[in-house]
Design a protein around this motif. Sequence first.
Motif, PDB file in Angstrom:
ATOM      1  N   GLN A   1       0.834  -1.207   0.000  1.00 30.95           N
ATOM      2  CA  GLN A   1       0.000   0.000   0.000  1.00 30.95           C
ATOM      3  C   GLN A   1       0.863   1.249   0.000  1.00 30.95           C
ATOM      4  O   GLN A   1       0.543   2.235  -0.675  1.00 30.95           O
ATOM      5  CB  GLN A   1      -0.961   0.009   1.189  1.00 30.95           C
ATOM      6  N   ALA A   2       1.965   1.224   0.738  1.00 28.56           N
ATOM      7  CA  ALA A   2       2.876   2.373   0.753  1.00 28.56           C
ATOM      8  C   ALA A   2       3.475   2.599  -0.632  1.00 28.56           C
ATOM      9  O   ALA A   2       3.628   3.752  -1.067  1.00 28.56           O
ATOM     10  CB  ALA A   2       3.975   2.156   1.789  1.00 28.56           C
ATOM     11  N   ILE A   3       3.794   1.527  -1.334  1.00 27.58           N
ATOM     12  CA  ILE A   3       4.336   1.651  -2.690  1.00 27.58           C
ATOM     13  C   ILE A   3       3.298   2.269  -3.619  1.00 27.58           C
ATOM     14  O   ILE A   3       3.607   3.156  -4.418  1.00 27.58           O
ATOM     15  CB  ILE A   3       4.828   0.282  -3.210  1.00 27.58           C
ATOM     16  N   VAL A   4       2.055   1.802  -3.523  1.00 25.56           N
ATOM     17  CA  VAL A   4       0.987   2.352  -4.363  1.00 25.56           C
ATOM     18  C   VAL A   4       0.792   3.836  -4.064  1.00 25.56           C
ATOM     19  O   VAL A   4       0.686   4.665  -4.983  1.00 25.56           O
ATOM     20  CB  VAL A   4      -0.325   1.567  -4.170  1.00 25.56           C
ATOM     21  N   THR A   5       0.748   4.198  -2.794  1.00 20.24           N
ATOM     22  CA  THR A   5       0.581   5.597  -2.403  1.00 20.24           C
ATOM     23  C   THR A   5       1.736   6.439  -2.938  1.00 20.24           C
ATOM     24  O   THR A   5       1.517   7.521  -3.498  1.00 20.24           O
ATOM     25  CB  THR A   5       0.485   5.714  -0.868  1.00 20.24           C
ATOM     26  N   PHE A   6       2.949   5.945  -2.811  1.00 18.12           N
ATOM     27  CA  PHE A   6       4.126   6.645  -3.321  1.00 18.12           C
ATOM     28  C   PHE A   6       4.033   6.810  -4.835  1.00 18.12           C
ATOM     29  O   PHE A   6       4.290   7.893  -5.374  1.00 18.12           O
ATOM     30  CB  PHE A   6       5.384   5.869  -2.939  1.00 18.12           C
ATOM     31  N   ALA A   7       3.621   5.762  -5.531  1.00 20.83           N
ATOM     32  CA  ALA A   7       3.567   5.780  -6.996  1.00 20.83           C
ATOM     33  C   ALA A   7       2.566   6.796  -7.523  1.00 20.83           C
ATOM     34  O   ALA A   7       2.762   7.349  -8.615  1.00 20.83           O
ATOM     35  CB  ALA A   7       3.240   4.389  -7.530  1.00 20.83           C
ATOM     36  N   THR A   8       1.510   7.050  -6.772  1.00 25.17           N
ATOM     37  CA  THR A   8       0.496   7.999  -7.253  1.00 25.17           C
ATOM     38  C   THR A   8       1.049   9.409  -7.406  1.00 25.17           C
ATOM     39  O   THR A   8       0.485  10.203  -8.161  1.00 25.17           O
ATOM     40  CB  THR A   8      -0.741   8.040  -6.329  1.00 25.17           C
ATOM     41  N   GLY A   9       2.129   9.727  -6.733  1.00 28.17           N
ATOM     42  CA  GLY A   9       2.720  11.057  -6.840  1.00 28.17           C
ATOM     43  C   GLY A   9       3.827  11.153  -7.860  1.00 28.17           C
ATOM     44  O   GLY A   9       4.457  12.207  -7.986  1.00 28.17           O
ATOM     45  N   LEU A  10       4.083  10.092  -8.600  1.00 26.22           N
ATOM     46  CA  LEU A  10       5.188  10.079  -9.560  1.00 26.22           C
ATOM     47  C   LEU A  10       4.708  10.369 -10.977  1.00 26.22           C
ATOM     48  O   LEU A  10       3.546  10.139 -11.320  1.00 26.22           O
ATOM     49  CB  LEU A  10       5.876   8.708  -9.550  1.00 26.22           C
ATOM     50  N   THR A  11       5.630  10.836 -11.788  1.00 32.43           N
ATOM     51  CA  THR A  11       5.354  11.002 -13.217  1.00 32.43           C
ATOM     52  C   THR A  11       5.338   9.614 -13.863  1.00 32.43           C
ATOM     53  O   THR A  11       5.858   8.651 -13.292  1.00 32.43           O
ATOM     54  CB  THR A  11       6.461  11.836 -13.889  1.00 32.43           C
ATOM     55  N   PRO A  12       4.767   9.498 -15.057  1.00 29.78           N
ATOM     56  CA  PRO A  12       4.802   8.202 -15.745  1.00 29.78           C
ATOM     57  C   PRO A  12       6.223   7.652 -15.912  1.00 29.78           C
ATOM     58  O   PRO A  12       6.451   6.455 -15.732  1.00 29.78           O
ATOM     59  CB  PRO A  12       4.141   8.499 -17.096  1.00 29.78           C
ATOM     60  N   ALA A  13       7.171   8.502 -16.229  1.00 29.02           N
ATOM     61  CA  ALA A  13       8.557   8.049 -16.386  1.00 29.02           C
ATOM     62  C   ALA A  13       9.119   7.537 -15.062  1.00 29.02           C
ATOM     63  O   ALA A  13       9.806   6.505 -15.018  1.00 29.02           O
ATOM     64  CB  ALA A  13       9.428   9.178 -16.935  1.00 29.02           C
ATOM     65  N   ASP A  14       8.832   8.244 -13.977  1.00 22.44           N
ATOM     66  CA  ASP A  14       9.301   7.803 -12.668  1.00 22.44           C
ATOM     67  C   ASP A  14       8.613   6.506 -12.243  1.00 22.44           C
ATOM     68  O   ASP A  14       9.237   5.640 -11.629  1.00 22.44           O
ATOM     69  CB  ASP A  14       9.082   8.885 -11.611  1.00 22.44           C
ATOM     70  N   ARG A  15       7.338   6.349 -12.589  1.00 21.44           N
ATOM     71  CA  ARG A  15       6.642   5.095 -12.287  1.00 21.44           C
ATOM     72  C   ARG A  15       7.267   3.940 -13.052  1.00 21.44           C
ATOM     73  O   ARG A  15       7.416   2.838 -12.519  1.00 21.44           O
ATOM     74  CB  ARG A  15       5.150   5.209 -12.583  1.00 21.44           C
ATOM     75  N   ALA A  16       7.675   4.185 -14.286  1.00 23.30           N
ATOM     76  CA  ALA A  16       8.339   3.135 -15.074  1.00 23.30           C
ATOM     77  C   ALA A  16       9.646   2.727 -14.410  1.00 23.30           C
ATOM     78  O   ALA A  16       9.968   1.535 -14.330  1.00 23.30           O
ATOM     79  CB  ALA A  16       8.584   3.619 -16.502  1.00 23.30           C
ATOM     80  N   ARG A  17      10.404   3.697 -13.901  1.00 25.96           N
ATOM     81  CA  ARG A  17      11.647   3.375 -13.187  1.00 25.96           C
ATOM     82  C   ARG A  17      11.356   2.609 -11.901  1.00 25.96           C
ATOM     83  O   ARG A  17      12.079   1.686 -11.534  1.00 25.96           O
ATOM     84  CB  ARG A  17      12.444   4.640 -12.902  1.00 25.96           C
ATOM     85  N   LEU A  18      10.283   3.008 -11.217  1.00 27.57           N
ATOM     86  CA  LEU A  18       9.881   2.298 -10.001  1.00 27.57           C
ATOM     87  C   LEU A  18       9.562   0.842 -10.319  1.00 27.57           C
ATOM     88  O   LEU A  18       9.995  -0.073  -9.615  1.00 27.57           O
ATOM     89  CB  LEU A  18       8.673   2.983  -9.353  1.00 27.57           C
ATOM     90  N   VAL A  19       8.815   0.619 -11.392  1.00 27.49           N
ATOM     91  CA  VAL A  19       8.463  -0.751 -11.793  1.00 27.49           C
ATOM     92  C   VAL A  19       9.722  -1.549 -12.099  1.00 27.49           C
ATOM     93  O   VAL A  19       9.847  -2.710 -11.685  1.00 27.49           O
ATOM     94  CB  VAL A  19       7.496  -0.736 -12.998  1.00 27.49           C
TER      95      VAL A  19
END
Length: 74
Positions: free
Chosen positions: A40-58
């Motif tokens: 849940q913390a990861i999902v919450t964190f991801a909601t504040g990221l840009t698409p490019a940053d989410r891709a790096r997170l993945v």
Amino acid sequence: VGREAVARLIEAEPIDAAAVNETLTSVRQADMALRGRLEQAIVTFATGLTPADRARLVDGLRGRSNMLRRAGEK
């Protein structure tokens, strides 16, 4: 602490299988609760990221986390 308790119970003579199973159940439940909070913390964190940053997170999660391990294996 829980896993150490499991180890002690398994080493005990005589072994109390019911106590081992009960302790394993408690450890498993605690593990799953922690995993749920982390996810849940990861999902919450991801909601504040840009698409490019989410891709790096993945990419990072695929390499270091069970959360997306299977997604990277397909």
